[in-house]
Each structure stands twice: as C-alpha cells, then as structure tokens.
Design an enzyme around this catalytic site. Structure first.
Site: not given
Length: 227
Positions: A103, A136, A216
């Site tokens: 992402h 992801d 992230s």
C-alpha cells in the site's frame, strides 16, 4: 521519478500468481507486525534457525547503527515535486532490492517516488520485482544502491517467543528514522478467529514497540539484528 515503470509493473502483475521467494519478512503495520511465511525447504528453515540461535545479541546502539544503513524513507511526490505521502522500507539485497508494504508503493503508481537513506543518498524505482496483495508486501528494485548502504539479514522461519525483545525503525508521523523498542506480546493467527482456508491463513506478531502512520514497511528487528 519512475511512476510509469511502477504503474506498468503493477498492471502487468496484478493478475499473476507470485513466485515463491523463500523470504521470511516482518514489516511494521499499524499496531501489529505482519509476518509473511513463503514456502522454503525444511533444510533451509532448520539452517536459519540454527544460525540465528548461534548469533550474539547486539547492543541496542550497535543494532540501530547497523539497521539505519538499510532503512529507507519512501517519499511519494506529485509532478511538482511536493511530498504527498511517505512510508518506510529496508534493503534486503545489495543489488538494490527493498522490502516494503504494497500500500506504500501503490500510491507511487499514480505519482512519483524517491527512496532516501539516512545519510542523504537518494534513489529512484527501477521496477517492481514482486508483490502480494493479500499480505500487503512488495519488493522494489532501486536504480542504484549507495556504497554505504547495507542489507538487513532475514530471520529464520520460526516464531519469536513471547517476551523477546524487538526494535522497530521507521518514520512515524514524519519523524524520520525513529526507533522504538518493546517486546513480543503475542502471536495472532487468522484461524484463531474462525475457520479459514490454508492459503488464507495469516500470522501477526503483536509488539509493544510503538508504530504509527509512516512506519508501514519498516522492519521489526530481533535483538540479533535480524528482520
């Protein structure tokens, strides 16, 4: 900036099954750390387990110093060069392969992306080498690798024990190359919440090391410096 190359790669690969890479990767996401286990031979798993068991624990300062040569700041920029987003990643190969969350780089397909190391060196995307939507996870190849950069070693295919020390490095809320430490507080599986297909099983490492938006894609490290 290589927005076109990244977007094309995403489009071409979006419907393909991903290759098994033999990686064990921990990446910080929200308040949990997601762990991806891809198929490898049992011999490799045992070798990695034995190797990790024989490694000496690092002083926290030394661990941070080593890891900072691998962690990258991923800046997402518009056509005017203005930053519109950011995330974290880390070098896993001296030829310029960086692991991060999908992402994080998906946004770059519609803009531009610049990878920045702690020493100020910058690189751009050469191509997207592999990704897994369900987990992801993305592996991106950079167009160059700074001489001072070093890769992070990946851990064995075994779960850490509850209470093990862990360290997260990333860029929470734009506070670049921040370090937080904690312990493993739990191992969570999707199957704990109900019946799932084997291919849909997911495993998370719950950690007390604080992370936030911008973390992230960053690594969660053991006390031996392995991801």
């Amino acid at each position: 900036m290589r927005a076109i190359a990244l977007r094309t790669s995403l489009d071409q690969r979006s419907r393909r099954d991903q290759r098994e890479t033999g990686l064990t990767t921990a990446i910080a996401v929200a308040t949990f750390t997601f762990v991806l286990f891809l198929a490898t031979g049992s011999g490799l798993a045992q070798e990695g387990k034995a190797q990790a068991a024989n490694e000496a624990k690092l002083d926290l300062g030394d661990l941070i110093k080593r890891a900072n040569q691998s962690v990258v700041l991923i800046n997402i920029e518009n056509k005017s060069g203005q930053k519109i987003g950011f995330g974290s990643g880390f070098l896993i190969d001296d030829k310029g392969l960086v692991a991060t969350n999908l992402h994080v780089v998906t946004r770059a397909a519609k803009a531009g992306v610049v990878f920045e190391f702690k020493d100020g060196n910058k690189a751009e995307v050469k191509c997207l080498r592999a990704f897994d939507k369900k987990r992801d996870l993305a592996i991106v190849e950079l167009d160059k690798t700074p001489k001072q950069a070093r890769t992070l070693s990946l851990g064995p295919r075994t779960f850490p024990a509850l209470g093990d020390s862990v360290t997260a490095i990333g860029h929470p809320q734009g506070l670049n190359f921040s370090v937080t430490s904690g312990i493993v507080g739990g191992i969570r599986k999707a199957s704990d919440q109900g019946t799932v297909k084997p291919e849909d099983e997911r495993v998370w490492i719950q950690s007390t090391a604080a992370v936030a938006g911008g973390s992230s894609g960053g690594p969660l490290l053991s006390d031996t410096g392995r991801v």
